[in-house]
Structure formats: C-alpha cells, structure tokens
Design a protein around this motif. Structure first.
Motif, mmCIF file in Angstrom:
data_model
loop_
_atom_site.group_PDB
_atom_site.id
_atom_site.type_symbol
_atom_site.label_atom_id
_atom_site.label_comp_id
_atom_site.label_asym_id
_atom_site.label_seq_id
_atom_site.Cartn_x
_atom_site.Cartn_y
_atom_site.Cartn_z
ATOM 1 N N SER A 182 -13.501 -10.528 93.402
ATOM 2 C CA SER A 182 -13.014 -11.140 94.651
ATOM 3 C C SER A 182 -13.621 -10.465 95.881
ATOM 4 N N SER A 183 -14.025 -9.200 95.749
ATOM 5 C CA SER A 183 -14.610 -8.479 96.890
ATOM 6 C C SER A 183 -16.108 -8.743 97.022
ATOM 7 N N TYR A 184 -16.824 -8.746 95.900
ATOM 8 C CA TYR A 184 -18.289 -8.823 95.935
ATOM 9 C C TYR A 184 -18.844 -10.223 95.659
ATOM 10 N N ILE A 213 -10.112 -13.685 83.162
ATOM 11 C CA ILE A 213 -11.321 -13.070 83.738
ATOM 12 C C ILE A 213 -12.331 -14.159 84.100
ATOM 13 N N PHE A 214 -12.523 -15.142 83.202
ATOM 14 C CA PHE A 214 -13.442 -16.235 83.522
ATOM 15 C C PHE A 214 -12.912 -17.091 84.674
ATOM 16 N N VAL A 274 -15.078 -18.000 88.056
ATOM 17 C CA VAL A 274 -15.223 -19.338 88.658
ATOM 18 C C VAL A 274 -14.708 -19.339 90.096
ATOM 19 N N GLU A 275 -13.528 -18.736 90.309
ATOM 20 C CA GLU A 275 -12.893 -18.784 91.627
ATOM 21 C C GLU A 275 -13.713 -18.062 92.689
ATOM 22 N N HIS A 276 -14.309 -16.926 92.312
ATOM 23 C CA HIS A 276 -14.928 -16.068 93.325
ATOM 24 C C HIS A 276 -16.458 -16.074 93.303
ATOM 25 N N CYS A 277 -17.049 -16.620 92.245
ATOM 26 C CA CYS A 277 -18.510 -16.508 92.115
ATOM 27 C C CYS A 277 -19.180 -17.861 91.919
ATOM 28 N N MET A 302 -11.814 -24.568 89.129
ATOM 29 C CA MET A 302 -13.087 -25.303 89.008
ATOM 30 C C MET A 302 -13.115 -26.448 90.008
ATOM 31 N N ALA A 303 -11.994 -27.176 90.105
ATOM 32 C CA ALA A 303 -11.913 -28.289 91.056
ATOM 33 C C ALA A 303 -12.030 -27.780 92.495
ATOM 34 N N GLN A 304 -11.355 -26.677 92.780
ATOM 35 C CA GLN A 304 -11.275 -26.185 94.166
ATOM 36 C C GLN A 304 -12.548 -25.457 94.592
ATOM 37 N N TYR A 305 -13.115 -24.624 93.695
ATOM 38 C CA TYR A 305 -14.211 -23.740 94.112
ATOM 39 C C TYR A 305 -15.510 -23.939 93.324
ATOM 40 N N GLY A 306 -15.435 -24.634 92.174
ATOM 41 C CA GLY A 306 -16.543 -24.564 91.225
ATOM 42 C C GLY A 306 -17.821 -25.242 91.659
#
Length: 1126
Positions: free
Chosen positions: A881-883, A917-918, A922-925, A962-966
């Motif tokens: 979430s940071s990087y 973890i996955f 998806v959410e952050h990367c 996935m819908a929101q950020y993917g």
C-alpha cells in the motif's frame, strides 16, 4: 615466586566472607592480563603445597576463564605454552591426590577440549582422547573415574570421529556400568551415558542403538538414591525433558522405578520429588507416549495427593499478618505443582476420572490436612481438566462451598482458594452461573474477624471473581459488596492504628479497587464512602512495613478515579496528585524492590488516562523515575554445576538449567517493575500523543534495544559471581517455576518496546518530517532484525504488527535497499517455516503415539502458525500500500510461496491469507498486477464457492478490488464472477452467523462491479436484487462502500432505486435507518452527510415524508433523527 604468592593471597581474598574485601579482590583479579591469569591459576592448581581451598578456587576460575574468554586468550599463547597447558592438566589428573581437585581439573580439561573442536569437528587435543581410552581401561579406579567425568562433562569430545568410535564408546559405558567392585564408577558411567544420550537427542538412530544402556541407567538411579546420591536421578529428569523417546523401550520400567522411589518415605523429600518429576515431565514432553500407561499414571496421582497432605500443624498460621513465600522444596507445594502440570499435560479426560474419587474421600476425612489437600487439588487441576470440570461445575462448587464453613481455618482458606481459582479458570461462565452463591459465601467468610488469613484470602477470591465478572451481573450486588467492604476497611484501619496489623486491609483495599474497576460509573454513589479513608492511608502509612499497603491504596485510588470518571474525581484530583508527587519526590530514596514503585508507575498512567492533556504538566516529575525503572538492567550469571553448590537463591536469584553442566541465573529484583514501566511509557505515548514529543527521543533510545531483551543472549556477556559468600543452595527442578515467570516478564518488555514504535512516531510528527525520518531510521533496522530473531510467537506477532503500522505511517521511501533485502529474506524464511511446520505436524499424525489429545496440540500449533501468517500478510499489506507497483520486483521473490498458499490442497487458512495477499496486490499495484493473473485468477474464482466462509470472503473482496482498481484487463473476470457471487448470496444459509461476513463481501463486490465496471453486468437486472440485499450489518468497511454507491444512485435519481413516483423511498429510508442503528454509518463521515441531505429533501414533501417515516419502527425513526442532528 613473589608474584605467585601475592596471587595466592588474592585467591584467598576472593573467598572472603567480607563483601568489601571480596569486591576489591575481584577488581584486582579483573586487571590481570588473561595470559598471566592462566599461568598463575595453573601454577596454583599444580602446587602441592598450596591449601586445598586455594587450589579449588584456582581450578574453578581457570575453567571459567576458558569458558568465557577462550577466543580472547588461548589463540594468543605460544604453541609451546598451549602444549604445556595440555600436558600439565593430564599430569595433574594422574597425580592429584584430592578427589575434589582432580574432578575440578577434569572439568578444566573438558572445557579446554570443548573449545578445541574446530569447525570441521576435529579435536585438536588427540592426547586427551588417547588418555581417555587408556584411563577407562586402567586398573587405577581414580583414572577410570577421571575419564568418565571428562566424558560426562563433554560427551561431544570425539567430534567428527564419534561415529567411528561409537562401538568403543558403548562398550566403555556398558563395562563401567557393570563394575561390581566400585559403585562410584557405576554411578558416574550412568551419568556419562545419560549425558551422551542428551547430547545426541536429535539422532534417533543413535538413541535406538544405545537403548540397551537404559536398564543400567535405571539400576544406577535406584542404587545411587539409596546411597544418598540423586545425581543419576537428575540425569533421568533431563532425559525425560530433552530426549523422552529414548525411554520408550523401557518406559514401563522407568515409570515403575519412579513410582517406587516417590512412594518411599525413607528417601529425602528432594529425591521423592525428583522421581515424581520424571513422570510429570513426561506428561509435558511425551504426553501421548505416557497416555498408553494410564495404570501407572493412576498410581502416581495418589502419590501427589499424599505429598499435598504433608503439612505441619501451626496454631498461629491463621493469625499471621505476613504472608510467607511458598516453600518450593516442600512436599505439599511440589505435589500441588505436579498435579497442575500432569493435568495440563495429559488432559482432563484421563486425569479427572483418576482423581475424582480420591478427592471425594479426602474431603470427608476427619483430618483437616486431607480436606485441605482435596480442595487445593481441585484448584490445581482446573486448567488442565477445564472441559471435563466445566460439565460438572455446579456439583463441584456446591461441594466446595460447604467448606467455607469448615471448623478448621486452613480448610476454609483452601475453599476460598478453590473458589478464586475456579473464578479465573472458568470465567465468565462461572460468574454468570453462580454469582449469587459465590458472592454470598465470600462475603460471609470475609467477616471471619478471628482468622485474618482466612479473611484476607476470601477477599483475594472476591478479586478473582470480580475481575472477570460482567458489569451487569455485579451491579445488583453493589450495595451489599460495598457495605461489607466498607465495614471491614473501617474495622481494619482501627486495627492498624491499635495493633499494627495490615494483612486483611491490604487485601480489602485491592478488593475495593477490583469492584470499582468492574462497576465503572455505577460506583459513583459510593465514592465518598471510600475516598477520604484511602487518602488518609496514603498520607499516614509511611513506615517501611506499610509500603505494600500504601502501594495498594495508591492503586485503589487511581482505579476508583478511572471508574467514576474525570467529573466525579476532579475535586479530589489535585489532592491525590499532590500525594503522588510527594511520594514521587521521595522516589530516589526508595529501595529497588520497594513494592510502591510498580503501584506508583501504574497509578500515574491511570491519572494520565483520567486527566488527558492536563496530565502533561506532571511529565517532568514523572518521567525521570519512570525512565530509571524502565532502564533497570538485571544482573545475570552463567554458572558451572560446581558453582551451584555455593550459590543462594536468596537475594532474588533464580536459575534455569541450560544442560552441558551449566546453569543460567538472573537476579529478578526490579524485573517486574521494569516491564510495568515500559508498558506505562506506551500508555503515555498513546494518551498524550504530541504532548509527549519532548520525551520521544529518550524513550526511543531506551525502547529500541529492548526489542532484544531476552536473557539467553546475555549469557554471552555475563557477570560471574566469585567466592562462596552467597550461602548454600540446592537444585530447583525446572518446571512451571521461576524461569517461566522470568521469561514471560522479559516478553512483556519486548512487547511494550514493539508497541511503542508506531506510537512514538505519531508523537514525533509534530516536529516535522526530518525529525520523524531520523527517529524511524533509528527504529527500522532493529524492528526488521527482531522479526527475524524473535523466538516467542506472541511477541513476534506484536513486532510484525508494529512494523507494519510504522511502514504505513511513514509511507513510500521509508525502506532502503538493505532494508528490503533483509525483510524479503526474513518473510521468505517465515513462509518456508510455515510450510515446514505443516509437514512436521503431518509427520506427527503418523507417529505411533498419535491420539486425539495430540491432535488438539497440533491444532493449537497450527493456529499459532496461522496467526504469524496473518502478520506476514499485514507486513506485505503495509509495503504494497505504501510503495504500490514499484515494489513488485521485490515482491516476486515471495511469489511462488504465496501461490503455494492458494493451492486447492492447502488448509483453508492458507488459502484465505494467500488470497488476501493477492487482493492487496490487485488493490495497490494495478494495472501492473495483471501480469500475475494466471497465477491467482482461477484459484480466486474457484474460491468463491469454497466450503470455508473465510476463503469465500477473501475471494469476494478480490472481485471488488478488481472492479474498483484493477483496470480493463480484469473486465472478463468481473463478468464471470457475478453469477458465482449471486450463488453465494442466494444460498439458503447465506445469512447464518458463520456465513454472513462472506455473504456481505459478495454483496459489496456486486455493488462495486455495477459502480466501477457497469459494462461487465446488466445493471438494470442486477440492481433490484442488490437493493433487496441491503443493508450490510456485520462488515462495517464494506457497508460504507455500499452506502456510498447508494448515495450515487439516489443523487442521480436512478429510477430503479427510487421507483415510479418515488414509491421505493420508504424501503430506502429503512435501509438508511438500519445502517445508522447498526453503526455502519457514522454521523461525521461524508456519506452520512449526503444521506442526511437526501432525507432533508424528502422532508420538504410532507406527504412523501409521512409515507417514508410511517413504515419505520421506533428504533429506525430514532436513527433517522440521529442522522439529521449529527
């Protein structure tokens, strides 16, 4: 020669009973260069004309020198000097007439040999091995004894040649154990055999090969005990502890022997206790193996109970005003401890049926000692027999309550003890079921003025009861409790003034504190009844013997203040603070073990909670003594077995056997206070935030090193007491004893250190980014290293949690390349260890001793492992979430291990946390995360139908992110997921307690697909279903997402949501009202304000408003009003 004579004088002074002389001599000894020390000491040992005690002291110091400073001294000696030392030692062993000196020189030889094994396992002293072979076959019994002593002391002496000589070693031990002419050789051979077994405990093949030595060891145990020597029996205890499987082929014989010795009253108490210790230790280290011999275990239980009856008649016991510490050497304490441990080890299913009949008989015995022992036995087995006793708790309690009125005070005391223990072991069930009976019985017993010790113990049991008692249950009894406690307090205050007695008052003050702590604001009406008297005690109880009373009263005042709240307490706050400040200014005059210290430290923290920011003004007074206490460095010592004869447990020293002829001692004075002080620093940082900024630098400098506050590291740099001025000391059998308490106190220090890190960063924010970064850099290395080295899983989880919070707080850029490299290696090792532990547990399930109790233990271990896995997930979450996508190249070193977690054959918890973890990836990367899609998309889709709700929940959350950020790449999967999500939501049991969180995550995921990827779903078809599933009540985070989307739909006048002529609005009102009532909506957040505006717009239309509100129940109508007025 003159220097040697001076050295003899120095050695004599090191043994002086005069502390000043001894301390001066220790300082002089420390200044002598190491190489000179070796020369002087060896000459002293060799000198036939020197006094025996001087030679003995020299031998002890020489061994210590080789043990603690070998690398600093020995390699620097010339080869000639090294050779001379070896030759001299062998010569002395052969020529020394004194058996005591000879043994001590054998210890020196063993220590030197231990240090001369090189990295490849070669022994660099082959002459010693030759000496061993020759001596063990010699006609000279002294030489045979010397050879066995060296081998006993250092069984690894053969190094990498051990396997080559294995038959010779075995033959040597067998022959010596069969030496009929010399009992001391048989004894020493048995000890040497045991030592060899212990040093090879990880080599099953060798243990099996040496199994036929065990009958000889057992025979030596039996013989030596009747010669007044328990050394072989102690070795047997060590085998039971470290290599229990070695005993399997002769377990029946081992248990029978121990049972016989334990029952023989002609032996010493210590020998009988040691024999029992073998059985009890096996119940902890090889419970499944022991459960196959329940007949012998059943015979050992009466032995423990018989020990518990071994009490002295003392007419003054019940009148004593001082509580003496438990005598851990007494049979009564040893028997009770053994019963506690064996119940925990073997479980209630086995132990309770064995003991129940015995206890019943004891309770009906005319001799008070049996009734006392029966009740204490009930106290002891509660933890181990928890499940079985819980089923018959009413029967047990009814029985115990009868003895609150027993004619003998010590039986009444034991009844109180049993009640207090049950209140702790079976909380809160015990309190919920039996509050009326228990409170009544304890209050009645507390009025026993003629037996203060019983009265005090009843008050102590009341503390146990109230600590875990739900507030609602206690409130109806408050009037009666307060009345009794007040009467006793006033009465005992008079007694204190007239007679100086304080025991009951000390306990009652704590009972008052406990009742107030549980009652909280309901204690307000009783405040004035107690506070004046409590302040009076603090003002006037200034004598040394009243320190504990004063400390407990300070605790009581602060707990009452916390319970009744700032408004009620404020009129007294100033006076109380002045009393505390007066004690604080005298703080430097308090002795290190003054009980007031820990009470004061905790009281200040409570005052901080009560006063909030107003407490900041007192920090300059409080922080100095608090930092001093938190900085206490316990004194530690590494001791030879021989030294133990001269060391005392007096002065607060406690010891643990490390094996290899060494024990580790720690002086515990101040340790508990240190742990409390560290916890209070955490409290100040949490409560005062930026108000604590002035102290962040000194606190962080204290706390960071405390992440490594565990004592086995201290062994490398320890103080080693000299001389024999410590009095006599005997063996403490390691069990649930002082060592465990010391370890847990050290753990509390490390937990506090970890907890403080993110809080200190929060405090320091006000100083700006540069200061904050400096502080973080000071912490970061130590935190990462602590994750890699922390041995206690409970502490490890706290360290990982704190590290994750720190990374989230500091954000992008807080870790450099070295940090990433080290962290990656550690996390990889943690995941590999996780899989390895699972394999080991599977192997244990194939073991011949596997049974349902073993499975319970394995389940506990598994839960422990999974908890650490959750913390690995936390750390990865903080980094991802940071990087964001920048960190993916680093993350890839863990990728295959995380993929392994989500394989279908893994346990559900692995799959849950692997998916989490996955989800983070998806959410952050995203969109970069899609390059791993082939590794996790299919398992994630299958997991939506997983039998485990936790796995379904993680998978559903993944669809939502996935819908929101993917990004666009995930569109096909979002479409495919919708029918799978529907299936979960519409299942008949989808709203059951175990399934609701997974279901709500599915509902939220459907909403996110409609909101962020409307092209992936037929919105007009799905939306009516989605509205019908609202609101979400359990998962507050996902509820917020659904209400956000609902706001969007309402504000855009979506016809599907509002219906023809707004006819669906009453349904929408009900959803919003339920959201407020369930606290899924908070008045201060943006979504709540948007919904409040919607409601206000409806208010304009009176008819529509009436229509919407009239369908709501009373709770829903109040919720709507609350939303409007927030």
């Amino acid at each position: 020669m003159a220097k040697q004579q001076q050295f003899y004088v120095l050695l004599g002074n090191l043994m002086s009973p005069d502390n000043a002389v001894r301390k001066q001599s220790e300082e002089a000894y420390d200044t002598i260069p190491g190489q000179n020390k070796i020369t002087f000491l060896l000459q002293a040992v060799r000198d036939a004309s020197a006094a025996e005690e001087v030679k003995q002291m020299a031998a002890v110091l020489l061994r210590r020198l080789l043990s603690s400073s070998f690398e600093e001294i020995y390699p620097g000696l010339t080869l000639e000097m090294q050779a001379a030392i070896k030759t001299d030692l062998l010569t002395i062993i052969q020529q020394e007439a004194s058996p005591n000196i000879r043994r001590k020189v054998c210890d020196i030889a063993a220590e030197l040999s231990r240090n001369l094994i090189d990295d490849d396992g070669n022994n660099q002293w082959p002459e010693l091995l030759k000496f061993l072979f020759e001596s063990v076959n010699s006609d000279n019994v002294n030489l045979r004894e010397a050879a066995l002593h060296i081998f006993w002391n250092f069984p690894g002496i053969f190094g990498n040649q051990q396997q080559h000589y294995i038959e010779v070693i075995k033959m040597m031990l067998v022959q010596c154990m069969q030496d009929q002419a010399h009992p001391q050789i048989r004894t020493l051979a048995a000890r040497a055999a045991a030592s060899f077994v212990l040093s090879n405990e990880g080599n099953p093949a060798l243990l099996k090969h040496f199994a036929d030595l065990l009958p000889g060891i057992l025979q030596a145990v039996n013989e030596s005990c009747y010669q007044g020597d328990d050394s072989v029996l102690k070795s047997l205890v060590e085998i039971a502890d470290t290599a229990p499987k070695y005993l399997r082929p002769n377990l029946e014989a081992t248990l029978q022997l121990c049972l016989k010795l334990c029952a023989d009253t002609h032996l010493t108490n210590m020998q009988r206790q040691l024999a029992l210790e073998v059985i009890v230790t096996l119940s902890e280290t090889a419970a499944a193996m022991l459960r196959k011999h329940t007949a012998i275990v059943a015979q050992s239980v009466p032995q423990m109970l018989a020990m518990m009856v071994d009490l002295e008649d003392d007419e003054d016991w019940a009148m004593a005003d001082e509580l003496e510490d438990d005598d851990f050497d007494s049979n009564a304490v040893a028997g009770e401890s053994a019963l506690d441990r064996i119940a925990c080890g073997l479980g209630g299913k086995i132990i309770l049926p064995m003991i129940k009949q015995h206890i019943t008989q004891m309770l009906h015995n005319l001799d008070w000692k049996y009734r006392h022992a029966g009740l204490m036995a009930l106290s002891a087995i509660g933890e181990g027999c928890h499940q079985q006793m819980e089923a018959i708790l009413q029967e047990i309690l009814n029985c115990v309550l009868e003895y609150c009125a027993d004619p003998h005070p010590r039986v009444r005391y034991a009844a109180c003890n049993a009640i207090g223990q049950m209140a702790t072991d079976f909380a809160p069930t015990f309190q919920k079921k039996f509050h009326s009976k228990v409170i009544s019985a304890l209050l009645q017993t507390m009025m026993d003025k003629t037996h203060p010790r019983v009265q005090a113990h009843a008050a102590a049991a009341l503390i146990n009861f109230t600590e875990d008692c739900p507030k609602a249950l206690l409130v109806p009894y408050l009037d009666s409790l307060v009345e009794h406690l007040h009467v006793i307090m006033v009465d005992k205050l008079q007694e204190l003034i007239q007679k100086g007695t304080k025991l009951v008052l000390e306990q009652v003050v704590t009972s008052i504190a406990s009742v107030a702590d549980t009652a909280e604001e309901r204690f307000v009406p009783f405040y004035e009844r107690f506070m004046p008297s409590l302040k009076h005690i603090v003002e006037n109880a200034v004598q040394k013997e009243l320190r504990l009373l004063r400390g407990k009263t300070i605790e009581c005042i602060s707990l009452i203040g916390l319970a009744v709240g700032k408004e009620k307490f404020m009129p007294d706050a100033s006076a109380v603070m002045q009393l505390l400040l007066k004690t604080q200014t005298d703080f430097n005059d308090l002795e290190d073990d003054d009980p007031q210290i820990s009470y004061m430290i905790s009281a200040w923290a409570r005052m901080c909670k009560i006063l909030g920011k107003e407490f900041q003004q007192y920090l300059p007074v409080v922080m100095g003594p608090l930092m001093k206490t938190a900085s206490i460095k316990p004194e530690v010592a590494l001791l030879d077995t021989q030294d133990m004869e001269n060391i005392s447990e007096d002065d607060g020293w406690e010891f643990v056997n490390l094996g290899d002829q060494q024990s580790f001692g720690i002086k515990t004075a101040g340790l508990e206070e240190k742990a409390t002080a560290c916890q209070m620093l955490v409290c100040y940082a949490k409560e005062l935030k930026e108000g604590f900024v002035e102290y962040t630098e000194q606190v962080v400098k204290l706390m960071v090193p405390l992440l490594k506050f565990y004592f086995h590291d201290d062994i490398l740099h320890v103080h080693q007491p000299m001389g024999s001025g410590w009095g006599g000391w005997g063996l403490v059998v390691v069990g649930r004893g002082p060592a465990c308490a010391v370890t847990s106190t050290a753990s509390r220090v490390r937990v506090a250190a970890a907890e403080s890190m993110p809080l200190l960063l929060e405090c320091a924010r006000v100083r700006g980014p540069d200061y904050l970064t400096q502080m973080w850099l000071f912490m970061c290395d130590a935190l990462i290293k602590a994750i890699g080295t922390e041995p206690d899983s409970d502490v490890l989880s706290e360290i990982m949690h704190s590290f994750a919070k720190c990374v989230e707080l500091m954000g992008d850029g807080c870790l450099n390349n070295e940090h990433f490299e080290e962290l990656g290696g550690i996390l990889k090792a943690k995941l590999e260890e996780h899989f390895k532990n699972q394999e080991l547990r599977q192997a244990k399930r194939q073991d011949e001793d596997y049974d349902e109790q073993v499975e319970e233990t394995l389940q506990d271990e598994d839960e422990n492992d999974v908890y650490i896995l959750t913390k690995v997930s936390d750390v990865l979450h903080s980094v991802l979430s940071s990087y964001r996508e920048k960190v993916l190249p680093w993350f890839e070193q863990l990728l295959q291990l995380i993929v392994q977690l989500i394989c279908p054959n893994r346990p559900w918890a692995d799959r849950q946390w692997g998916l989490c973890i996955f989800d983070d990836v998806v959410e952050h990367c995203s969109p970069a995360s899609f390059k791993y899609a082939e590794l996790f998309l299919q398992p994630l889709g299958q997991s939506l139908g997983d039998p485990s709700p936790e796995v379904r929940q993680a998978a559903a959350y993944g669809v939502g992110v996935m819908a929101q950020y993917g990004g666009d790449s995930y569109r096909p999967f979002c479409s495919e997921a919708i029918p799978l999500l529907f299936r979960v939501i519409q299942a008949s049991d989808s709203r059951s307690k175990e399934n609701i969180n997974a279901t709500e995550n599915c509902i939220s995921a459907v909403g996110k697909v409609m909101r962020f990827r409307p092209e992936c779903v037929n919105v007009s078809e799905v939306l009516p279903h989605w509205i019908s599933w609202l609101p979400l009540n359990e998962d507050k985070e996902e509820a917020a997402h659904t209400f956000d989307f609902l706001c969007d739909l309402i504000e855009s006048n979506n016809p599907i949501v509002l219906g023809p002529d707004n006819s669906y609005l009453p349904k929408i009102f009900a959803i919003i009202a339920d959201g407020v009532a369930n606290e899924s909506l908070k008045g201060e957040d943006a979504c709540s304000k948007r919904l409040a505006n919607v409601i206000r717009q409806v208010q304009v239309s009176v008819g529509l408003w009436t229509q919407c509100v009239s369908t709501l129940n009373e709770t829903q109508q109040k919720a709507i009003q609350d939303l409007l007025t927030a």
